[in-house]
Design a protein around this motif. Structure first.
Motif, PDB file in Angstrom:
ATOM      1  N   LYS A 126      31.760  37.674  63.810  1.00 53.87           N
ATOM      2  CA  LYS A 126      31.089  36.418  64.170  1.00 53.87           C
ATOM      3  C   LYS A 126      29.593  36.631  64.321  1.00 53.87           C
ATOM      4  O   LYS A 126      28.786  35.815  63.851  1.00 53.87           O
ATOM      5  CB  LYS A 126      31.691  35.886  65.480  1.00 53.87           C
ATOM      6  CG  LYS A 126      31.139  34.546  65.928  1.00 53.87           C
ATOM      7  CD  LYS A 126      31.522  33.441  64.987  1.00 53.87           C
ATOM      8  CE  LYS A 126      31.066  32.093  65.523  1.00 53.87           C
ATOM      9  NZ  LYS A 126      31.382  30.986  64.578  1.00 53.87           N
ATOM     10  N   ILE A 127      29.206  37.717  64.988  1.00 57.01           N
ATOM     11  CA  ILE A 127      27.777  38.023  65.151  1.00 57.01           C
ATOM     12  C   ILE A 127      27.125  38.250  63.793  1.00 57.01           C
ATOM     13  O   ILE A 127      26.013  37.764  63.529  1.00 57.01           O
ATOM     14  CB  ILE A 127      27.599  39.261  66.058  1.00 57.01           C
ATOM     15  CG1 ILE A 127      28.044  38.947  67.486  1.00 57.01           C
ATOM     16  CG2 ILE A 127      26.142  39.734  66.062  1.00 57.01           C
ATOM     17  CD1 ILE A 127      28.068  40.139  68.400  1.00 57.01           C
ATOM     18  N   ASN A 128      27.800  38.980  62.905  1.00 55.77           N
ATOM     19  CA  ASN A 128      27.254  39.237  61.576  1.00 55.77           C
ATOM     20  C   ASN A 128      27.080  37.948  60.779  1.00 55.77           C
ATOM     21  O   ASN A 128      26.087  37.788  60.049  1.00 55.77           O
ATOM     22  CB  ASN A 128      28.162  40.200  60.811  1.00 55.77           C
ATOM     23  CG  ASN A 128      28.052  41.625  61.324  1.00 55.77           C
ATOM     24  OD1 ASN A 128      27.094  41.972  62.005  1.00 55.77           O
ATOM     25  ND2 ASN A 128      29.029  42.446  61.007  1.00 55.77           N
ATOM     26  N   LEU A 129      28.015  37.025  60.907  1.00 57.65           N
ATOM     27  CA  LEU A 129      27.907  35.753  60.192  1.00 57.65           C
ATOM     28  C   LEU A 129      26.728  34.929  60.717  1.00 57.65           C
ATOM     29  O   LEU A 129      26.001  34.305  59.936  1.00 57.65           O
ATOM     30  CB  LEU A 129      29.208  34.958  60.334  1.00 57.65           C
ATOM     31  CG  LEU A 129      30.400  35.482  59.535  1.00 57.65           C
ATOM     32  CD1 LEU A 129      31.649  34.668  59.847  1.00 57.65           C
ATOM     33  CD2 LEU A 129      30.119  35.445  58.033  1.00 57.65           C
ATOM     34  N   ILE A 130      26.537  34.948  62.031  1.00 58.59           N
ATOM     35  CA  ILE A 130      25.401  34.222  62.612  1.00 58.59           C
ATOM     36  C   ILE A 130      24.079  34.814  62.128  1.00 58.59           C
ATOM     37  O   ILE A 130      23.151  34.090  61.744  1.00 58.59           O
ATOM     38  CB  ILE A 130      25.483  34.251  64.150  1.00 58.59           C
ATOM     39  CG1 ILE A 130      26.700  33.459  64.636  1.00 58.59           C
ATOM     40  CG2 ILE A 130      24.202  33.687  64.772  1.00 58.59           C
ATOM     41  CD1 ILE A 130      26.959  33.580  66.118  1.00 58.59           C
ATOM     42  N   LEU A 131      23.990  36.158  62.135  1.00 58.45           N
ATOM     43  CA  LEU A 131      22.777  36.819  61.654  1.00 58.45           C
ATOM     44  C   LEU A 131      22.553  36.565  60.172  1.00 58.45           C
ATOM     45  O   LEU A 131      21.420  36.366  59.728  1.00 58.45           O
ATOM     46  CB  LEU A 131      22.866  38.323  61.928  1.00 58.45           C
ATOM     47  CG  LEU A 131      22.792  38.753  63.393  1.00 58.45           C
ATOM     48  CD1 LEU A 131      23.037  40.241  63.523  1.00 58.45           C
ATOM     49  CD2 LEU A 131      21.446  38.384  64.002  1.00 58.45           C
ATOM     50  N   HIS A 132      23.640  36.563  59.399  1.00 58.71           N
ATOM     51  CA  HIS A 132      23.518  36.307  57.960  1.00 58.71           C
ATOM     52  C   HIS A 132      22.942  34.913  57.705  1.00 58.71           C
ATOM     53  O   HIS A 132      22.050  34.745  56.862  1.00 58.71           O
ATOM     54  CB  HIS A 132      24.888  36.448  57.298  1.00 58.71           C
ATOM     55  CG  HIS A 132      24.910  36.035  55.858  1.00 58.71           C
ATOM     56  ND1 HIS A 132      24.283  36.756  54.865  1.00 58.71           N
ATOM     57  CD2 HIS A 132      25.468  34.955  55.249  1.00 58.71           C
ATOM     58  CE1 HIS A 132      24.456  36.153  53.702  1.00 58.71           C
ATOM     59  NE2 HIS A 132      25.173  35.056  53.913  1.00 58.71           N
ATOM     60  N   LYS A 133      23.425  33.911  58.424  1.00 58.87           N
ATOM     61  CA  LYS A 133      22.904  32.550  58.258  1.00 58.87           C
ATOM     62  C   LYS A 133      21.447  32.458  58.686  1.00 58.87           C
ATOM     63  O   LYS A 133      20.648  31.755  58.066  1.00 58.87           O
ATOM     64  CB  LYS A 133      23.761  31.566  59.064  1.00 58.87           C
ATOM     65  CG  LYS A 133      25.178  31.408  58.543  1.00 58.87           C
ATOM     66  CD  LYS A 133      25.988  30.475  59.427  1.00 58.87           C
ATOM     67  CE  LYS A 133      27.425  30.355  58.928  1.00 58.87           C
ATOM     68  NZ  LYS A 133      28.248  29.488  59.817  1.00 58.87           N
ATOM     69  N   GLU A 134      21.094  33.181  59.765  1.00 56.96           N
ATOM     70  CA  GLU A 134      19.715  33.167  60.250  1.00 56.96           C
ATOM     71  C   GLU A 134      18.775  33.810  59.242  1.00 56.96           C
ATOM     72  O   GLU A 134      17.710  33.253  58.927  1.00 56.96           O
ATOM     73  CB  GLU A 134      19.651  33.902  61.588  1.00 56.96           C
ATOM     74  CG  GLU A 134      18.276  33.949  62.215  1.00 56.96           C
ATOM     75  CD  GLU A 134      17.875  32.640  62.840  1.00 56.96           C
ATOM     76  OE1 GLU A 134      16.661  32.433  63.029  1.00 56.96           O
ATOM     77  OE2 GLU A 134      18.775  31.827  63.131  1.00 56.96           O
ATOM     78  N   PHE A 135      19.161  34.990  58.721  1.00 55.40           N
ATOM     79  CA  PHE A 135      18.300  35.692  57.778  1.00 55.40           C
ATOM     80  C   PHE A 135      18.252  34.992  56.428  1.00 55.40           C
ATOM     81  O   PHE A 135      17.259  35.081  55.711  1.00 55.40           O
ATOM     82  CB  PHE A 135      18.777  37.137  57.607  1.00 55.40           C
ATOM     83  CG  PHE A 135      18.705  37.955  58.867  1.00 55.40           C
ATOM     84  CD1 PHE A 135      17.813  37.621  59.878  1.00 55.40           C
ATOM     85  CD2 PHE A 135      19.526  39.056  59.054  1.00 55.40           C
ATOM     86  CE1 PHE A 135      17.740  38.351  61.042  1.00 55.40           C
ATOM     87  CE2 PHE A 135      19.462  39.795  60.215  1.00 55.40           C
ATOM     88  CZ  PHE A 135      18.569  39.450  61.212  1.00 55.40           C
ATOM     89  N   LYS A 136      19.333  34.300  56.072  1.00 56.77           N
ATOM     90  CA  LYS A 136      19.377  33.593  54.798  1.00 56.77           C
ATOM     91  C   LYS A 136      18.343  32.467  54.757  1.00 56.77           C
ATOM     92  O   LYS A 136      17.791  32.152  53.708  1.00 56.77           O
ATOM     93  CB  LYS A 136      20.780  33.032  54.568  1.00 56.77           C
ATOM     94  CG  LYS A 136      21.014  32.462  53.186  1.00 56.77           C
ATOM     95  CD  LYS A 136      22.486  32.203  52.949  1.00 56.77           C
ATOM     96  CE  LYS A 136      23.005  31.147  53.904  1.00 56.77           C
ATOM     97  NZ  LYS A 136      24.402  30.755  53.601  1.00 56.77           N
TER      98      LYS A 136
END
Length: 223
Positions: free
Chosen positions: A48-58
């Motif tokens: 879940k944390i990785n998905l949130i970071l992925h959306k933020e960095f994207k």
């Protein structure tokens, strides 16, 4: 024995060898058990944390560079684990040293600069002069922008190491006064130390996030 306040940050404290740097390898040992039972609670939380970071960095990166998010998430994970390890007693805080933080920041900045000046030369020149700058101020703006660009890896590494070392020094300084206090003041000191530990936990998360987000922004500027 601690000879002075800063000796707790000495890589060779207590031994003649710099074995304290081995603390940076502990996350490699700790991570695999998360995936022994899938989906475990730890695994689901980390995904879940990785998905949130992925959306933020994207959002920060353009659509052609979304594959870079994996690199920046890995960088965030490395810094976060090392920051957390420094909160445990008698574990060396590797991120409080410029040796590690500059090793992370300088290669990233160099790779961005080499890629940008090689493939997007005109785009990099445009960044040196902000839009609407008067002709008289253009040479000064180029000088200022060049200096601010050169010191970026230094500011990245110093920000991380200074924030990590400041809280540890404050906790060490307050803890060393415990032997001369009465029982009431010791209870207040313990409560204060607990609050400082919570603050340091938040700082560990925030500084790893800030380091990664700034690196992502530097990367987006060269495209």
């Amino acid at each position: 024995m601690m000879m002075n306040l800063f000796s707790s940050f000495d890589p060779s404290t207590g031994l003649n060898l710099s074995l304290n740097w081995a603390s940076s390898l502990i996350p490699i040992i700790m991570i695999p058990p998360m995936f022994w039972f899938i989906p475990s609670r730890i695994n689901m939380l980390w995904v879940k944390i990785n998905l949130i970071l992925h959306k933020e960095f994207k959002i920060l990166l353009n659509h052609k560079s979304q594959g870079k998010t994996l690199m920046f998430i890995s960088l965030f994970t490395l810094i976060l684990f090392n920051n957390f390890l420094g909160l445990f007693p008698y574990i060396f805080t590797s991120t409080s040293h410029l040796v590690l933080t500059l090793t992370l920041a300088l290669p990233l900045w160099l790779s961005f600069m080499i890629y940008g000046w090689t493939n997007n030369t005109m785009h990099m020149f445009i960044h040196l002069v902000p839009q609407g700058t008067p002709n008289l101020l253009m040479p000064f703006m180029v000088l200022i922008e060049s200096i601010s660009n050169i010191i970026r890896p230094g500011t990245l590494s110093i920000r991380l190491s200074a924030n990590m070392i400041a809280g540890h020094l404050l906790m060490t300084l307050m803890g060393s006064t415990g032997t001369s206090l009465n029982i009431i003041m010791i209870n207040i000191l313990i409560l204060t130390q607990i609050l400082l530990l919570i603050l340091e936990t938040a700082v560990s998360i925030i500084q790893s996030y800030v380091f990664t987000v700034l690196s992502t922004l530097y990367s987006s500027e060269v495209n």
